[in-house]
Design a protein around this motif. Sequence first.
Motif, PDB file in Angstrom:
ATOM      1  N   LEU A   1       3.546  -0.517 -19.292  1.00 35.11           N
ATOM      2  CA  LEU A   1       2.689  -1.328 -18.439  1.00 35.11           C
ATOM      3  C   LEU A   1       1.650  -0.461 -17.745  1.00 35.11           C
ATOM      4  O   LEU A   1       1.966   0.628 -17.262  1.00 35.11           O
ATOM      5  CB  LEU A   1       3.530  -2.047 -17.383  1.00 35.11           C
ATOM      6  CG  LEU A   1       4.554  -3.013 -17.967  1.00 35.11           C
ATOM      7  CD1 LEU A   1       5.770  -3.116 -17.086  1.00 35.11           C
ATOM      8  CD2 LEU A   1       3.914  -4.370 -18.181  1.00 35.11           C
ATOM      9  N   ASP A   2       0.446  -0.967 -17.669  1.00 37.21           N
ATOM     10  CA  ASP A   2      -0.634  -0.278 -16.973  1.00 37.21           C
ATOM     11  C   ASP A   2      -1.130  -1.209 -15.869  1.00 37.21           C
ATOM     12  O   ASP A   2      -2.189  -1.801 -15.959  1.00 37.21           O
ATOM     13  CB  ASP A   2      -1.763   0.068 -17.954  1.00 37.21           C
ATOM     14  CG  ASP A   2      -2.880   0.852 -17.288  1.00 37.21           C
ATOM     15  OD1 ASP A   2      -2.641   1.433 -16.213  1.00 37.21           O
ATOM     16  OD2 ASP A   2      -3.988   0.875 -17.842  1.00 37.21           O
ATOM     17  N   ASP A   3      -0.288  -1.374 -14.860  1.00 38.97           N
ATOM     18  CA  ASP A   3      -0.644  -2.210 -13.722  1.00 38.97           C
ATOM     19  C   ASP A   3      -0.090  -1.546 -12.467  1.00 38.97           C
ATOM     20  O   ASP A   3       0.353  -0.407 -12.509  1.00 38.97           O
ATOM     21  CB  ASP A   3      -0.124  -3.645 -13.896  1.00 38.97           C
ATOM     22  CG  ASP A   3       1.371  -3.786 -13.632  1.00 38.97           C
ATOM     23  OD1 ASP A   3       2.137  -2.865 -14.004  1.00 38.97           O
ATOM     24  OD2 ASP A   3       1.774  -4.817 -13.066  1.00 38.97           O
ATOM     25  N   GLU A   4      -0.102  -2.251 -11.347  1.00 36.68           N
ATOM     26  CA  GLU A   4       0.324  -1.658 -10.077  1.00 36.68           C
ATOM     27  C   GLU A   4       1.727  -2.088  -9.650  1.00 36.68           C
ATOM     28  O   GLU A   4       2.122  -1.855  -8.532  1.00 36.68           O
ATOM     29  CB  GLU A   4      -0.702  -1.988  -8.992  1.00 36.68           C
ATOM     30  CG  GLU A   4      -2.048  -1.339  -9.278  1.00 36.68           C
ATOM     31  CD  GLU A   4      -3.103  -1.670  -8.242  1.00 36.68           C
ATOM     32  OE1 GLU A   4      -2.961  -2.662  -7.494  1.00 36.68           O
ATOM     33  OE2 GLU A   4      -4.085  -0.922  -8.189  1.00 36.68           O
ATOM     34  N   ARG A   5       2.455  -2.788 -10.499  1.00 33.61           N
ATOM     35  CA  ARG A   5       3.850  -3.209 -10.292  1.00 33.61           C
ATOM     36  C   ARG A   5       4.010  -4.317  -9.262  1.00 33.61           C
ATOM     37  O   ARG A   5       4.647  -5.312  -9.501  1.00 33.61           O
ATOM     38  CB  ARG A   5       4.738  -2.016  -9.954  1.00 33.61           C
ATOM     39  CG  ARG A   5       6.203  -2.298  -9.639  1.00 33.61           C
ATOM     40  CD  ARG A   5       6.984  -2.684 -10.856  1.00 33.61           C
ATOM     41  NE  ARG A   5       8.406  -2.582 -10.784  1.00 33.61           N
ATOM     42  CZ  ARG A   5       9.199  -3.402 -10.095  1.00 33.61           C
ATOM     43  NH1 ARG A   5       8.708  -4.352  -9.374  1.00 33.61           N
ATOM     44  NH2 ARG A   5      10.508  -3.236 -10.134  1.00 33.61           N
TER      45      ARG A   5
ATOM     46  N   ASP B   1       2.051  -5.866  -5.231  1.00 36.37           N
ATOM     47  CA  ASP B   1       1.011  -5.677  -4.220  1.00 36.37           C
ATOM     48  C   ASP B   1       1.615  -5.830  -2.828  1.00 36.37           C
ATOM     49  O   ASP B   1       2.797  -6.166  -2.680  1.00 36.37           O
ATOM     50  CB  ASP B   1      -0.162  -6.643  -4.444  1.00 36.37           C
ATOM     51  CG  ASP B   1       0.243  -8.110  -4.450  1.00 36.37           C
ATOM     52  OD1 ASP B   1       1.359  -8.463  -4.001  1.00 36.37           O
ATOM     53  OD2 ASP B   1      -0.572  -8.927  -4.905  1.00 36.37           O
TER      54      ASP B   1
ATOM     55  N   ASN C   1      -3.188  -6.295 -11.139  1.00 41.83           N
ATOM     56  CA  ASN C   1      -4.329  -5.420 -11.419  1.00 41.83           C
ATOM     57  C   ASN C   1      -4.125  -4.546 -12.653  1.00 41.83           C
ATOM     58  O   ASN C   1      -4.323  -3.331 -12.596  1.00 41.83           O
ATOM     59  CB  ASN C   1      -4.647  -4.537 -10.207  1.00 41.83           C
ATOM     60  CG  ASN C   1      -5.051  -5.345  -9.013  1.00 41.83           C
ATOM     61  OD1 ASN C   1      -5.716  -6.356  -9.145  1.00 41.83           O
ATOM     62  ND2 ASN C   1      -4.622  -4.926  -7.838  1.00 41.83           N
ATOM     63  N   GLY C   2      -3.739  -5.154 -13.746  1.00 41.81           N
ATOM     64  CA  GLY C   2      -3.561  -4.363 -14.947  1.00 41.81           C
ATOM     65  C   GLY C   2      -3.103  -5.200 -16.117  1.00 41.81           C
ATOM     66  O   GLY C   2      -3.256  -6.414 -16.139  1.00 41.81           O
ATOM     67  N   ARG C   3      -2.485  -4.501 -17.087  1.00 44.42           N
ATOM     68  CA  ARG C   3      -2.099  -5.177 -18.320  1.00 44.42           C
ATOM     69  C   ARG C   3      -0.819  -4.565 -18.873  1.00 44.42           C
ATOM     70  O   ARG C   3      -0.446  -3.437 -18.538  1.00 44.42           O
ATOM     71  CB  ARG C   3      -3.216  -5.035 -19.346  1.00 44.42           C
ATOM     72  CG  ARG C   3      -3.489  -3.604 -19.742  1.00 44.42           C
ATOM     73  CD  ARG C   3      -4.715  -3.443 -20.625  1.00 44.42           C
ATOM     74  NE  ARG C   3      -4.955  -2.051 -20.917  1.00 44.42           N
ATOM     75  CZ  ARG C   3      -4.424  -1.380 -21.940  1.00 44.42           C
ATOM     76  NH1 ARG C   3      -3.642  -1.993 -22.788  1.00 44.42           N
ATOM     77  NH2 ARG C   3      -4.694  -0.110 -22.113  1.00 44.42           N
TER      78      ARG C   3
ATOM     79  N   ARG D   1       4.746   3.326 -12.030  1.00 45.11           N
ATOM     80  CA  ARG D   1       3.454   3.243 -12.700  1.00 45.11           C
ATOM     81  C   ARG D   1       2.625   4.493 -12.484  1.00 45.11           C
ATOM     82  O   ARG D   1       2.763   5.199 -11.491  1.00 45.11           O
ATOM     83  CB  ARG D   1       2.659   2.048 -12.177  1.00 45.11           C
ATOM     84  CG  ARG D   1       3.350   0.707 -12.299  1.00 45.11           C
ATOM     85  CD  ARG D   1       3.518   0.280 -13.748  1.00 45.11           C
ATOM     86  NE  ARG D   1       3.833  -1.138 -13.816  1.00 45.11           N
ATOM     87  CZ  ARG D   1       5.055  -1.635 -13.811  1.00 45.11           C
ATOM     88  NH1 ARG D   1       6.097  -0.849 -13.730  1.00 45.11           N
ATOM     89  NH2 ARG D   1       5.248  -2.942 -13.880  1.00 45.11           N
TER      90      ARG D   1
ATOM     91  N   ARG E   1       5.298   1.863  -6.381  1.00 45.77           N
ATOM     92  CA  ARG E   1       4.269   2.159  -7.383  1.00 45.77           C
ATOM     93  C   ARG E   1       4.446   3.565  -7.956  1.00 45.77           C
ATOM     94  O   ARG E   1       4.287   3.782  -9.149  1.00 45.77           O
ATOM     95  CB  ARG E   1       2.877   1.994  -6.780  1.00 45.77           C
ATOM     96  CG  ARG E   1       2.506   0.535  -6.597  1.00 45.77           C
ATOM     97  CD  ARG E   1       1.130   0.401  -6.013  1.00 45.77           C
ATOM     98  NE  ARG E   1       0.703  -0.987  -5.960  1.00 45.77           N
ATOM     99  CZ  ARG E   1      -0.393  -1.389  -5.346  1.00 45.77           C
ATOM    100  NH1 ARG E   1      -1.189  -0.507  -4.746  1.00 45.77           N
ATOM    101  NH2 ARG E   1      -0.712  -2.670  -5.341  1.00 45.77           N
TER     102      ARG E   1
ATOM    103  N   LEU F   1       1.210  -9.833 -13.729  1.00 45.60           N
ATOM    104  CA  LEU F   1       0.890  -8.414 -13.590  1.00 45.60           C
ATOM    105  C   LEU F   1      -0.144  -8.218 -12.486  1.00 45.60           C
ATOM    106  O   LEU F   1      -1.027  -9.057 -12.295  1.00 45.60           O
ATOM    107  CB  LEU F   1       0.380  -7.851 -14.915  1.00 45.60           C
ATOM    108  CG  LEU F   1       1.430  -7.801 -16.027  1.00 45.60           C
ATOM    109  CD1 LEU F   1       0.793  -7.396 -17.343  1.00 45.60           C
ATOM    110  CD2 LEU F   1       2.558  -6.853 -15.666  1.00 45.60           C
TER     111      LEU F   1
END
Length: 185
Positions: A43-47, A49, A160-162, A28, A24, A158
């Motif tokens: 990208l605006d997510d956590e890559r 989990d 937790n994001g977009r 990100r 992460r 994705l």
Amino acid sequence: MTEDRLAFGTATADEVEEVLALVRSAYRGEASRAGWTTEADLLDDERIDAPGVAAKISTPGSSVLTARTPDGELVGCCELVLSAGAPAYFGMFAVSPTRQNARIGRRLLAHAEALAAGAGADAVEMTVIRQRTDIIDWYARRGYAPTGEVRPFPYAELVNGRALRDDLAFLVLRKPLHGSAEGGR
């Protein structure tokens, strides 16, 4: 830190959170901007989990390789998937953003290629977001070339994001290993 001081290993289930944090941080958020591999403008997510990392560690034929400093700090990782009769797959490549110019990535990539060649793979493949020309150029300098295949970006996966763009896609890059651990490096 000199590149000859790295210790390579294979991540275990106990290292999921540590690997997750490294991946992460390399791709990100604001921390990723300290390095050149950031995808924070795309990208605006956590890559990924924790279950995703755990699956890469525990799936047969898949492993997460690690690079550590002499004091045990995790500074790099990657996924290597080996399948009989197919090119090895290299992914989830991450180096600590503050150490991205210390040859860690280059050395970890070479280690993964050597393992793939030793397992009988004749090539290594990967996917790279096509907008990341700097990354594609870095891989080209290490013998990787586009195959001509373009794969759709997995917008629905994705974490937790977009996405910040709607034109993302993956280029498939491949490097022949020529049956040796050196593979034309």
